[in-house]
Design a protein around this motif. Structure first.
Motif, PDB file in Angstrom:
ATOM      1  N   PHE A 109       5.675  13.448   2.924  1.00  0.00           N
ATOM      2  CA  PHE A 109       5.763  13.043   4.327  1.00  0.00           C
ATOM      3  C   PHE A 109       4.895  11.829   4.603  1.00  0.00           C
ATOM      4  O   PHE A 109       5.352  10.845   5.184  1.00  0.00           O
ATOM      5  CB  PHE A 109       5.360  14.194   5.252  1.00  0.00           C
ATOM      6  CG  PHE A 109       5.155  13.746   6.665  1.00  0.00           C
ATOM      7  CD1 PHE A 109       6.246  13.385   7.439  1.00  0.00           C
ATOM      8  CD2 PHE A 109       3.885  13.631   7.204  1.00  0.00           C
ATOM      9  CE1 PHE A 109       6.069  12.937   8.733  1.00  0.00           C
ATOM     10  CE2 PHE A 109       3.704  13.183   8.484  1.00  0.00           C
ATOM     11  CZ  PHE A 109       4.797  12.841   9.252  1.00  0.00           C
ATOM     12  N   PRO A 114      -4.871  12.248   3.830  1.00  0.00           N
ATOM     13  CA  PRO A 114      -4.510  11.106   2.986  1.00  0.00           C
ATOM     14  C   PRO A 114      -5.469   9.932   3.137  1.00  0.00           C
ATOM     15  O   PRO A 114      -5.308   8.922   2.461  1.00  0.00           O
ATOM     16  CB  PRO A 114      -3.119  10.733   3.499  1.00  0.00           C
ATOM     17  CG  PRO A 114      -3.123  11.155   4.923  1.00  0.00           C
ATOM     18  CD  PRO A 114      -4.069  12.319   5.048  1.00  0.00           C
ATOM     19  N   GLY A 115      -6.461  10.074   4.009  1.00  0.00           N
ATOM     20  CA  GLY A 115      -7.330   8.948   4.321  1.00  0.00           C
ATOM     21  C   GLY A 115      -7.927   8.272   3.098  1.00  0.00           C
ATOM     22  O   GLY A 115      -7.854   7.055   2.950  1.00  0.00           O
ATOM     23  N   ALA A 146      -5.465   0.454  -0.340  1.00  0.00           N
ATOM     24  CA  ALA A 146      -5.730  -0.845   0.275  1.00  0.00           C
ATOM     25  C   ALA A 146      -6.705  -1.648  -0.575  1.00  0.00           C
ATOM     26  O   ALA A 146      -6.576  -2.866  -0.727  1.00  0.00           O
ATOM     27  CB  ALA A 146      -6.292  -0.644   1.678  1.00  0.00           C
ATOM     28  N   GLU A 154       0.838  -1.201   0.000  1.00  0.00           N
ATOM     29  CA  GLU A 154       0.000   0.000   0.000  1.00  0.00           C
ATOM     30  C   GLU A 154       0.868   1.245   0.000  1.00  0.00           C
ATOM     31  O   GLU A 154       0.611   2.207  -0.724  1.00  0.00           O
ATOM     32  CB  GLU A 154      -0.906   0.020   1.230  1.00  0.00           C
ATOM     33  CG  GLU A 154      -1.998  -1.020   1.182  1.00  0.00           C
ATOM     34  CD  GLU A 154      -2.586  -1.254   2.564  1.00  0.00           C
ATOM     35  OE1 GLU A 154      -2.676  -0.289   3.335  1.00  0.00           O
ATOM     36  OE2 GLU A 154      -2.950  -2.400   2.860  1.00  0.00           O
ATOM     37  N   VAL A 204      -2.425  16.337   3.987  1.00  0.00           N
ATOM     38  CA  VAL A 204      -3.324  16.737   5.068  1.00  0.00           C
ATOM     39  C   VAL A 204      -4.427  15.705   5.269  1.00  0.00           C
ATOM     40  O   VAL A 204      -4.761  15.351   6.404  1.00  0.00           O
ATOM     41  CB  VAL A 204      -3.925  18.129   4.775  1.00  0.00           C
ATOM     42  CG1 VAL A 204      -4.859  18.550   5.876  1.00  0.00           C
ATOM     43  CG2 VAL A 204      -2.814  19.149   4.622  1.00  0.00           C
ATOM     44  N   PRO A 261       6.229  17.517   6.470  1.00  0.00           N
ATOM     45  CA  PRO A 261       4.771  17.627   6.472  1.00  0.00           C
ATOM     46  C   PRO A 261       4.337  19.083   6.331  1.00  0.00           C
ATOM     47  O   PRO A 261       5.135  19.967   6.615  1.00  0.00           O
ATOM     48  CB  PRO A 261       4.390  17.082   7.852  1.00  0.00           C
ATOM     49  CG  PRO A 261       5.591  17.256   8.692  1.00  0.00           C
ATOM     50  CD  PRO A 261       6.765  17.208   7.784  1.00  0.00           C
ATOM     51  N   PRO A 262       3.120  19.359   5.948  1.00  0.00           N
ATOM     52  CA  PRO A 262       2.060  18.418   5.621  1.00  0.00           C
ATOM     53  C   PRO A 262       1.987  18.177   4.114  1.00  0.00           C
ATOM     54  O   PRO A 262       1.226  18.833   3.442  1.00  0.00           O
ATOM     55  CB  PRO A 262       0.819  19.151   6.095  1.00  0.00           C
ATOM     56  CG  PRO A 262       1.148  20.613   5.863  1.00  0.00           C
ATOM     57  CD  PRO A 262       2.638  20.748   5.872  1.00  0.00           C
ATOM     58  N   PHE A 304       6.253   8.303   5.787  1.00  0.00           N
ATOM     59  CA  PHE A 304       5.749   7.760   7.047  1.00  0.00           C
ATOM     60  C   PHE A 304       5.251   6.334   6.852  1.00  0.00           C
ATOM     61  O   PHE A 304       5.605   5.426   7.610  1.00  0.00           O
ATOM     62  CB  PHE A 304       4.627   8.643   7.583  1.00  0.00           C
ATOM     63  CG  PHE A 304       4.023   8.121   8.836  1.00  0.00           C
ATOM     64  CD1 PHE A 304       4.579   8.442  10.051  1.00  0.00           C
ATOM     65  CD2 PHE A 304       2.936   7.275   8.797  1.00  0.00           C
ATOM     66  CE1 PHE A 304       4.058   7.930  11.214  1.00  0.00           C
ATOM     67  CE2 PHE A 304       2.407   6.754   9.956  1.00  0.00           C
ATOM     68  CZ  PHE A 304       2.970   7.087  11.170  1.00  0.00           C
ATOM     69  N   LEU A 305       4.444   6.132   5.803  1.00  0.00           N
ATOM     70  CA  LEU A 305       3.899   4.799   5.546  1.00  0.00           C
ATOM     71  C   LEU A 305       5.031   3.800   5.307  1.00  0.00           C
ATOM     72  O   LEU A 305       4.999   2.665   5.800  1.00  0.00           O
ATOM     73  CB  LEU A 305       2.998   4.829   4.323  1.00  0.00           C
ATOM     74  CG  LEU A 305       1.714   5.645   4.444  1.00  0.00           C
ATOM     75  CD1 LEU A 305       1.043   5.772   3.095  1.00  0.00           C
ATOM     76  CD2 LEU A 305       0.783   4.977   5.441  1.00  0.00           C
ATOM     77  N   LEU A 359      -5.462   6.330   1.034  1.00  0.00           N
ATOM     78  CA  LEU A 359      -5.013   5.127   1.736  1.00  0.00           C
ATOM     79  C   LEU A 359      -6.034   4.007   1.603  1.00  0.00           C
ATOM     80  O   LEU A 359      -5.685   2.847   1.363  1.00  0.00           O
ATOM     81  CB  LEU A 359      -4.781   5.439   3.213  1.00  0.00           C
ATOM     82  CG  LEU A 359      -3.529   6.246   3.506  1.00  0.00           C
ATOM     83  CD1 LEU A 359      -3.467   6.636   4.966  1.00  0.00           C
ATOM     84  CD2 LEU A 359      -2.311   5.432   3.142  1.00  0.00           C
ATOM     85  N   GLU A 360      -7.328   4.382   1.754  1.00  0.00           N
ATOM     86  CA  GLU A 360      -8.381   3.380   1.590  1.00  0.00           C
ATOM     87  C   GLU A 360      -8.332   2.792   0.183  1.00  0.00           C
ATOM     88  O   GLU A 360      -8.441   1.584  -0.015  1.00  0.00           O
ATOM     89  CB  GLU A 360      -9.765   4.022   1.815  1.00  0.00           C
ATOM     90  CG  GLU A 360      -9.995   4.598   3.203  1.00  0.00           C
ATOM     91  CD  GLU A 360     -10.133   3.521   4.267  1.00  0.00           C
ATOM     92  OE1 GLU A 360     -10.355   2.359   3.896  1.00  0.00           O
ATOM     93  OE2 GLU A 360      -9.987   3.849   5.459  1.00  0.00           O
TER      94      GLU A 360
END
Lengths: 466, 501
Positions: free
Chosen positions: A378, A454-455, A462, A313, A452, A373-374, A382-383, A458-459
């Motif tokens: 970043f 990324p949700g 995945a 991911e 800011v 960030p943001p 981080f991931l 990310l979903e």
């Protein structure tokens, strides 16, 4: 050929048809409209891929319309559209006339989309080679600069070697597993099949070339420097993305990637260290960004190594983030470039005040590449580090963090030139056109958005890897 | 009562909104600084109102954790378990108040000094205010780290664009130094996140959840060491302080004011809010180290300050010494010492900001910060000299002025647990007196060494300095309201680790 086959094929038909159409149109009515046609066709292909498909597979064609394929179809199509728009004025300034540029861009996109939709090793190879073939032309397309031709030749020679490695690797995998279908062939690797494993490692060398991982990175600085800036943008954003897609397609099908731990880990470590250290000494902006991309791909390799712990991911996320960052960075350089005078980092002095918008997005892209960030950079780093730590790769994670700290210095150097070293001599920077500004604004807002909020991405990452 | 409004979000993002308002007025210098000041004032008003409301306990929404006046918690990045969590307790309230005030001071002192690219200058000040507010309010490690890094960028540009001397070198040094520490802290943040996740199955960055994590001793030391390193660089603690004198010397006045007044506090705050509560055992193990570097820092900085000829460098080194006291108070981790440390953060923020502002004003008038260039100011510019005397004495810890209160509390609190360190640090109260008196004698008294045409303070300068002087006096004579605010959070923090004997 069924309706479903046609549906799945449609983005490819659009791109290939668009490419031909541009060539024909150029012969009849030459002019600027070829860029418009190219942009419309690529956006059309992206929109097509948005709809849900009637079937997931077109077995006769060796293509799929999985969420993964559709996601990267959209990514590559939009990347192509962005680069087409950003290249328009650069091309006319540098005398890159004719419709070959746009047609070849679309053909490259055709290769990338084929690659991301492939379900067997042969289509994968064809896609990869189609896009590399397009890049042979694109890199050398600037007839007025000898460096462009030199870069083209370098890319061609090394690219041919890499293609040979990949073809040989595929042949070994086929011999070992008796199948060209990615799923079956990869499952054979789990069963201790030595031929398949050897094939994998040879193929990895070829793919390392595409992703410019150390020690297969030597072409990168010369080609980045020599190629026309928009082509460099495309090379960095899309061709690197394609390499990541190819690796993801293959690695995610493996039950265990343990036998690749040492080669992949070695590539990651070397790339992070060599790329980021070599970039420290570069005076040329494009060379600097070339070494930076070697380092960045090292992080992606680290993510792939930690694949099962969320690394897949992370690398899909990073491919998109890196695409946005490089299009912004090289796009801004394209805008700031006036007849090829922006070469060295020093040439950017004072640009922050002369051309606030283009310099501003360039600075944003650089901070993002540095992982501050943001920004998307970043979140991506981080991931990657989270995945690496979760997979127990402490040494590589710490090495990655330290090289990331080092890398901040050379990104800052460019920012220093932009804002901290004003110059008084009069020089003019042509203002960005409205379309260029729009594209840069859209892509750079993606950098901030992925930093800011990324949700959603990310979903999505995945979901496509499920 | 005000639970319906996201007051903390407004507090953090109001300055950022100000930046958006500055954009259309990019070219109008007159307007940009006024609008920036307006937003600075608005944020200060909100912070001030929160202080009054907190004192009278009007803000008590039901869902906030103990000790917190205000609490906001929203889902943010679901897949990672990062949440948008802001919380205001007594400690962060004081820091927020300090932030709003010192940013305003930064704006006022650069009113006439910044003539070029002033819109960008005020925009950066506002961005920094947002970043620092966020650092002082965030209760989610992911969010905290985001704000923590965001505040670096404006300071980098402030030093690099409007600085003096080797400004580019100093700006890069500042950025890289602090970033290197932060990146290791990021690894540690990921570390504790994964540790907690693997133990409970719940992946979260929330401070309240993570404090309960059982950390293996060995891992705890490493993780805490990474946090400590990041915070110690910001503090800055000896021997990681070398970026500070350079950054201060080359920064513009507003940059120095905010650097000393606010950025250094973020390190101390981070240690209090995150470092100790997350890793109580490791912190206990490494406390002798922190005490040691704190004491060495106090003595060393005073010694080096004595040798400085540049006033800004002198004040910068005195800062290192004062922050050493804060570190000592944190290392002792007793209620008294910790209250003293937070008090000292506020005191040092106001006093040192004022000193940097004064040095900046002298520099603006005569173009030099060399001690040797001045002399006999007392007769020429009485107002400026008087305030200089007051702030210098406050900084040296004269009883009745604010810094004395903090240092006294820290020493009292430390003496109960670390008598030797307290005795050594006591020297750190005496030594500053030496260099301060020397500085005052050379600059204010003696005879005039160079004929400098120095006008006295303008109304703008006089007003802001008088306000700061009144704060110094008030905190020196009547610190009780502030200490009352600190009682509950400090008791909760020290009770948590059981550090108080």
């Amino acid at each position: 050929m069924t309706i479903a086959d046609l549906w799945i094929l449609m983005p490819l038909l659009l791109l290939a048809g668009g490419s031909l159409l541009i060539l024909l149109l150029g012969a009849i009515v030459p002019g600027r409209h070829t860029t418009t046609v190219g942009a419309v066709v690529t956006i059309g292909a992206a929109l097509w891929a948005l709809q849900s498909p009637p079937a997931l597979l077109a077995p006769n064609l060796g293509l799929a319309a999985t969420p993964f394929a559709r996601f990267f179809t959209i990514f590559f199509a939009l990347t192509t559209a962005a680069v087409l728009v950003l290249a328009e004025r650069y091309n006319s300034r540098h005398g890159i006339a004719g419709e070959e540029f746009q047609a070849t861009m679309l053909f490259a996109a055709f290769g990338m989309v084929t690659l991301s939709a492939s379900v067997n090793l042969l289509t994968l190879f064809l896609g990869l080679e189609a896009l590399t073939f397009a890049f042979y032309i694109l890199v050398a397309i600037d007839l007025n600069r000898s460096t462009s031709a030199e870069a083209g030749l370098k890319y061609l020679l090394l690219g041919a070697v890499a293609a040979a490695f990949i073809a040989f690797g595929i042949a070994l995998i086929y011999t070992g597993s008796g199948s060209l279908a990615i799923d079956t062939a990869m499952q054979a690797a789990a069963g201790d099949n030595l031929l398949v494993r050897a094939g994998w490692e040879i193929m990895l060398i070829g793919l390392a070339f595409k992703a410019s991982l150390v020690p297969a990175h030597l072409w990168t600085p010369d080609v980045y420097q020599g190629a026309p800036t928009p082509v460099t943008a495309f090379l960095a954003a899309a061709s690197k993305g394609a390499a990541v897609v190819a690796l993801l397609l293959l690695l995610t099908r493996l039950d265990t990637a343990d036998f690749l731990r040492i080669p992949l880990g070695g590539l990651a470590l070397l790339s992070m260290v060599v790329g980021n250290l070599a970039a420290l000494r570069q005076e040329n902006v494009k060379r600097l960004l070339a070494y930076s991309s070697v380092g960045q791909m090292g992080y992606v390799a680290l993510a792939l190594l930690a694949g099962k712990s969320g690394g897949y991911e992370a690398s899909a996320f990073y491919a998109v983030a890196y695409g946005a960052m490089t299009i912004t960075a090289f796009g801004a350089l394209t805008v700031l470039d006036e007849g090829g005078s922006v070469e060295r980092v020093d040439d950017l002095r004072g640009m922050g005040y002369k051309s606030p918008f283009a310099a501003g997005v360039l600075a944003l892209a650089l901070f993002s590449l540095a992982g501050i960030p943001p920004t998307a950079g970043f979140t991506g780093k981080f991931l990657i580090f989270a995945a690496a730590l979760r997979a127990g790769e402490f040494g590589l994670a710490i090495a990655g963090m330290l090289t990331a700290a080092v890398s901040v210095y050379f990104y800052l150097r460019v920012v220093v030139s932009l804002y901290l070293q004003p110059r008084n001599d009069s020089f003019t920077v042509p203002a960005a056109t409205a379309t260029e500004s729009t594209v840069l604004a859209l892509v750079s807002s993606l950098i901030v958005l992925l930093g800011v909020l990324p949700g959603g991405m990310l979903e999505l990452a995945a979901k496509i890897l499920r | 009562m005000m639970a319906g409004y996201p007051l903390l979000t407004i507090l953090v993002f109001l300055p950022l909104t100000g930046v958006l308002c500055l954009l259309p007025l990019w070219q109008r210098q007159e307007w940009t600084r006024r609008i920036a000041l307006l937003f600075g004032l608005a944020d200060l008003t909100l912070a001030g109102w929160l202080t009054l409301a907190a004192g009278s306990a009007r803000l008590l929404p039901g869902n906030s954790p103990p000790g917190f006046f205000l609490f906001e918690d929203l889902p943010w990045i679901g897949r990672l378990g990062a949440r948008y969590t802001l919380g205001l307790d007594g400690i962060s309230l004081l820091m927020v108040l300090l932030t709003a005030f010192v940013t305003l001071v930064g704006m006022v002192v650069s009113w006439n000094a910044i003539r070029e690219r002033s819109a960008l200058h005020y925009a950066l000040l506002l961005v920094m205010e947002s970043g620092i507010m966020g650092v002082f309010l965030a209760l989610d490690l992911f969010l905290f780290y985001l704000f923590w890094e965001v505040m670096l960028i404006p300071m980098f540009f402030l030093i690099g664009i409007w600085g003096h001397g080797r400004r580019v070198y100093s700006a890069i040094k500042f950025f890289l130094y602090t970033l290197a520490g932060s990146l290791l802290m990021l690894l540690a943040i990921i570390g504790i996140y994964l540790l907690h996740g693997s133990q409970t199955g719940q992946y979260t960055f929330g401070l309240m959840s993570l404090t309960g994590t059982a950390i293996p001793a060995q891992a705890g030391i490493w993780l805490f060491a990474a946090f400590l390193l990041a915070f110690a660089i910001k503090f800055p603690l000896f021997p990681l302080h070398t970026w500070l004198p350079d950054a201060h010397t080359d920064a513009p006045t507003a940059g120095s004011v905010i650097l000393a007044g606010l950025l250094l506090k973020t390190g101390a705050y981070g240690l209090i809010r995150f470092g100790y509560p997350l890793f109580p055992d490791a912190a206990k193990t490494l406390t002798p180290l922190l005490t040691g570097v704190a004491v060495i820092g106090i003595l060393y900085a005073s010694w080096v300050a004595f040798a400085q000829t540049d006033m800004k460098r002198l004040v910068a080194y005195s800062s290192v010494g004062h922050m050493g006291f804060v570190a000592l108070g944190i290392a002792a981790w007793t209620p008294v010492a910790l209250s003293g440390a937070v008090m000292q953060m506020v005191n040092h923020g106001v006093t040192t900001a004022a000193l940097f502002a004064l040095v900046g004003m002298l520099d603006e008038r005569s173009g030099t910060r060399e001690v040797a260039a001045y002399g006999g100011l007392w007769g020429k510019v009485p107002l400026l000299s008087g305030l200089f005397l007051l702030f210098a004495m406050a900084s040296a810890g004269l009883p009745g002025l604010n810094n004395f209160v903090g240092e006294f509390l820290i020493l009292t609190g430390t003496f109960r647990v670390q008598p030797l360190a307290a005795v050594l640090a006591f020297l750190g109260i005496v030594l500053p007196l030496a260099y301060t008196v020397k500085l005052l004698q050379e600059v204010l008294f003696q005879h005039e060494r160079r004929p400098l045409a120095l006008p006295d303070l303008s109304l703008r300068e006089g007003t802001i300095l008088t306000v700061m002087a009144l704060i110094d006096l008030y905190l020196g004579l009547h610190p009780k309201p502030l200490l009352d605010l600190l009682n509950v959070p400090v008791a909760l923090l020290t009770g948590l680790t059981g550090g108080a004997p």
